[in-house]
Motif scaffolding. Sequence first.
Motif, PDB file in Angstrom:
ATOM      1  N   GLY A  94       0.845  -1.175   0.000  1.00 53.19           N
ATOM      2  CA  GLY A  94       0.000   0.000   0.000  1.00 53.19           C
ATOM      3  C   GLY A  94       0.882   1.227   0.000  1.00 53.19           C
ATOM      4  N   PRO A  95       0.329   2.361   0.343  1.00 50.23           N
ATOM      5  CA  PRO A  95       1.133   3.580   0.374  1.00 50.23           C
ATOM      6  C   PRO A  95       2.305   3.435   1.336  1.00 50.23           C
ATOM      7  CG  PRO A  95      -1.201   4.086   0.588  1.00 50.23           C
ATOM      8  CD  PRO A  95      -1.067   2.594   0.687  1.00 50.23           C
ATOM      9  N   ASP A  96       3.451   3.953   0.923  1.00 48.35           N
ATOM     10  CA  ASP A  96       4.643   3.926   1.778  1.00 48.35           C
ATOM     11  C   ASP A  96       5.258   5.321   1.728  1.00 48.35           C
ATOM     12  OD1 ASP A  96       7.216   3.621   2.924  1.00 48.35           O
ATOM     13  OD2 ASP A  96       7.131   1.461   2.488  1.00 48.35           O
ATOM     14  N   TYR A  97       4.905   6.124   2.711  1.00 52.21           N
ATOM     15  CA  TYR A  97       5.350   7.514   2.729  1.00 52.21           C
ATOM     16  C   TYR A  97       6.863   7.634   2.911  1.00 52.21           C
ATOM     17  CZ  TYR A  97       0.467   8.789   2.777  1.00 52.21           C
ATOM     18  OH  TYR A  97      -0.847   8.942   2.435  1.00 52.21           O
ATOM     19  N   GLY A  98       7.463   6.675   3.604  1.00 54.96           N
ATOM     20  CA  GLY A  98       8.913   6.693   3.788  1.00 54.96           C
ATOM     21  C   GLY A  98       9.644   6.512   2.469  1.00 54.96           C
ATOM     22  N   ILE A  99       9.230   5.505   1.693  1.00 58.14           N
ATOM     23  CA  ILE A  99       9.868   5.261   0.397  1.00 58.14           C
ATOM     24  C   ILE A  99       9.612   6.435  -0.542  1.00 58.14           C
ATOM     25  CG2 ILE A  99       9.778   3.835  -1.690  1.00 58.14           C
ATOM     26  CD1 ILE A  99       9.476   1.409   0.125  1.00 58.14           C
ATOM     27  N   ALA A 100       8.364   6.901  -0.584  1.00 56.06           N
ATOM     28  CA  ALA A 100       8.038   8.026  -1.472  1.00 56.06           C
ATOM     29  C   ALA A 100       8.872   9.258  -1.103  1.00 56.06           C
ATOM     30  CB  ALA A 100       6.546   8.344  -1.408  1.00 56.06           C
ATOM     31  N   GLY A 101       9.016   9.522   0.188  1.00 56.96           N
ATOM     32  CA  GLY A 101       9.821  10.663   0.633  1.00 56.96           C
ATOM     33  C   GLY A 101      11.286  10.514   0.255  1.00 56.96           C
ATOM     34  N   ASN A 102      11.824   9.298   0.412  1.00 57.84           N
ATOM     35  CA  ASN A 102      13.215   9.051   0.018  1.00 57.84           C
ATOM     36  C   ASN A 102      13.413   9.240  -1.480  1.00 57.84           C
ATOM     37  OD1 ASN A 102      14.109   8.504   2.603  1.00 57.84           O
ATOM     38  ND2 ASN A 102      13.793   6.304   2.419  1.00 57.84           N
ATOM     39  N   VAL A 103      12.456   8.776  -2.276  1.00 59.67           N
ATOM     40  CA  VAL A 103      12.541   8.947  -3.733  1.00 59.67           C
ATOM     41  C   VAL A 103      12.569  10.429  -4.076  1.00 59.67           C
ATOM     42  CG1 VAL A 103      11.245   8.652  -5.882  1.00 59.67           C
ATOM     43  CG2 VAL A 103      11.512   6.713  -4.320  1.00 59.67           C
ATOM     44  N   ILE A 104      11.676  11.195  -3.485  1.00 59.34           N
ATOM     45  CA  ILE A 104      11.617  12.639  -3.761  1.00 59.34           C
ATOM     46  C   ILE A 104      12.928  13.308  -3.348  1.00 59.34           C
ATOM     47  CG2 ILE A 104      10.510  14.808  -3.067  1.00 59.34           C
ATOM     48  CD1 ILE A 104       7.855  13.105  -2.930  1.00 59.34           C
ATOM     49  N   ASN A 105      13.437  12.960  -2.167  1.00 58.79           N
ATOM     50  CA  ASN A 105      14.686  13.565  -1.703  1.00 58.79           C
ATOM     51  C   ASN A 105      15.869  13.209  -2.598  1.00 58.79           C
ATOM     52  OD1 ASN A 105      13.738  15.097   0.471  1.00 58.79           O
ATOM     53  ND2 ASN A 105      13.732  13.303   1.797  1.00 58.79           N
ATOM     54  N   GLN A 106      15.870  12.021  -3.168  1.00 56.22           N
ATOM     55  CA  GLN A 106      16.964  11.623  -4.053  1.00 56.22           C
ATOM     56  C   GLN A 106      16.848  12.259  -5.437  1.00 56.22           C
ATOM     57  OE1 GLN A 106      17.279   7.364  -4.271  1.00 56.22           O
ATOM     58  NE2 GLN A 106      18.027   7.189  -2.180  1.00 56.22           N
ATOM     59  N   LEU A 107      15.632  12.279  -5.987  1.00 56.67           N
ATOM     60  CA  LEU A 107      15.462  12.749  -7.367  1.00 56.67           C
ATOM     61  C   LEU A 107      15.308  14.263  -7.482  1.00 56.67           C
ATOM     62  CD1 LEU A 107      13.076   9.978  -8.755  1.00 56.67           C
ATOM     63  CD2 LEU A 107      15.557  10.163  -9.023  1.00 56.67           C
ATOM     64  N   ALA A 108      14.863  14.911  -6.410  1.00 52.28           N
ATOM     65  CA  ALA A 108      14.634  16.358  -6.458  1.00 52.28           C
ATOM     66  C   ALA A 108      15.420  17.048  -5.346  1.00 52.28           C
ATOM     67  CB  ALA A 108      13.134  16.645  -6.339  1.00 52.28           C
ATOM     68  N   LYS A 109      16.618  16.563  -5.103  1.00 53.11           N
ATOM     69  CA  LYS A 109      17.391  17.050  -3.957  1.00 53.11           C
ATOM     70  C   LYS A 109      17.730  18.530  -4.015  1.00 53.11           C
ATOM     71  CE  LYS A 109      21.253  14.617  -5.895  1.00 53.11           C
ATOM     72  NZ  LYS A 109      21.918  13.373  -5.686  1.00 53.11           N
ATOM     73  N   GLU A 110      17.765  19.126  -5.187  1.00 48.23           N
ATOM     74  CA  GLU A 110      18.149  20.532  -5.309  1.00 48.23           C
ATOM     75  C   GLU A 110      16.964  21.489  -5.227  1.00 48.23           C
ATOM     76  OE1 GLU A 110      20.340  20.674  -8.963  1.00 48.23           O
ATOM     77  OE2 GLU A 110      21.685  19.076  -8.298  1.00 48.23           O
ATOM     78  N   LEU A 111      15.757  20.963  -5.111  1.00 50.05           N
ATOM     79  CA  LEU A 111      14.567  21.818  -5.097  1.00 50.05           C
ATOM     80  C   LEU A 111      14.276  22.313  -3.682  1.00 50.05           C
ATOM     81  CD1 LEU A 111      12.230  19.934  -7.569  1.00 50.05           C
ATOM     82  CD2 LEU A 111      13.912  21.705  -8.030  1.00 50.05           C
ATOM     83  N   PRO A 112      13.569  23.445  -3.579  1.00 55.79           N
ATOM     84  CA  PRO A 112      13.219  23.988  -2.259  1.00 55.79           C
ATOM     85  C   PRO A 112      12.356  23.013  -1.452  1.00 55.79           C
ATOM     86  CG  PRO A 112      12.796  25.603  -3.997  1.00 55.79           C
ATOM     87  CD  PRO A 112      13.128  24.317  -4.675  1.00 55.79           C
ATOM     88  N   LEU A 113      12.461  23.090  -0.138  1.00 59.98           N
ATOM     89  CA  LEU A 113      11.744  22.200   0.766  1.00 59.98           C
ATOM     90  C   LEU A 113      10.238  22.234   0.518  1.00 59.98           C
ATOM     91  CD1 LEU A 113      11.684  20.260   3.158  1.00 59.98           C
ATOM     92  CD2 LEU A 113      11.642  22.258   4.670  1.00 59.98           C
ATOM     93  N   GLU A 114       9.668  23.414   0.316  1.00 63.71           N
ATOM     94  CA  GLU A 114       8.216  23.509   0.118  1.00 63.71           C
ATOM     95  C   GLU A 114       7.771  22.800  -1.167  1.00 63.71           C
ATOM     96  OE1 GLU A 114      10.152  27.449  -0.995  1.00 63.71           O
ATOM     97  OE2 GLU A 114      10.129  26.204   0.780  1.00 63.71           O
ATOM     98  N   VAL A 115       8.613  22.782  -2.184  1.00 60.93           N
ATOM     99  CA  VAL A 115       8.298  22.050  -3.420  1.00 60.93           C
ATOM    100  C   VAL A 115       8.332  20.546  -3.135  1.00 60.93           C
ATOM    101  CG1 VAL A 115       9.086  21.512  -5.768  1.00 60.93           C
ATOM    102  CG2 VAL A 115       9.073  23.888  -4.964  1.00 60.93           C
ATOM    103  N   LYS A 116       9.350  20.085  -2.410  1.00 61.29           N
ATOM    104  CA  LYS A 116       9.438  18.661  -2.050  1.00 61.29           C
ATOM    105  C   LYS A 116       8.230  18.240  -1.204  1.00 61.29           C
ATOM    106  CE  LYS A 116      14.437  18.644  -1.767  1.00 61.29           C
ATOM    107  NZ  LYS A 116      15.569  18.347  -0.887  1.00 61.29           N
ATOM    108  N   GLN A 117       7.818  19.107  -0.292  1.00 58.98           N
ATOM    109  CA  GLN A 117       6.653  18.786   0.537  1.00 58.98           C
ATOM    110  C   GLN A 117       5.386  18.671  -0.313  1.00 58.98           C
ATOM    111  OE1 GLN A 117       7.031  22.018   3.365  1.00 58.98           O
ATOM    112  NE2 GLN A 117       8.083  20.696   4.859  1.00 58.98           N
ATOM    113  N   ALA A 118       5.237  19.550  -1.296  1.00 62.02           N
ATOM    114  CA  ALA A 118       4.080  19.471  -2.190  1.00 62.02           C
ATOM    115  C   ALA A 118       4.129  18.178  -3.010  1.00 62.02           C
ATOM    116  CB  ALA A 118       4.029  20.685  -3.114  1.00 62.02           C
TER     117      ALA A 118
END
Length: 169
Positions: free
Chosen positions: A90-114
Amino acid sequence: MKTEVMGSELTNLKSIIPAIYGRPSSMPHIWETNAKVVCGFDQDLGEKMFVVESLQDMQELYDKYAAGYAVNISWYIATIAPKAGSPKLGPDYGIAGNVINQLAKELPLEVKQALAKYSMGNPGAATVLAQQAQSLFFTTVKQVEDLVGWPLSEHTEKRASELWDRFKK
């Protein structure tokens, strides 16, 4: 790791021949003694391995993949210890968050949160949204909303799967 399934050791791991494409319609026949069908469920952080006991298990895993909970799925035959659990995905917020942090690491925090809020724990949606946001170097939450096409207040888990479908290659 490809050699572990819920703490059990895999041996003789090999791809199923002929390969399975699309939603499985039958269980592969296995000639080897003590061998099982194993699914490699890749959420873009390495494969999670699941022992498949039935066609229903295979179809459930494929349906989760097709809905964006994995970016790749592979089928194997392997010898494994007899006690491994059934897949519960099912949904895995930890994995999704890690993916976002790895692939969009240079983007602002508020963009990553969105991106995280729109992915709703769906690793496939997280992957495609992060890739789009990084390639266009988003700097605002509004850019994420414009990419998605609806406000967060109208977003649902089902729509996260739709984002995976829309942006996957």
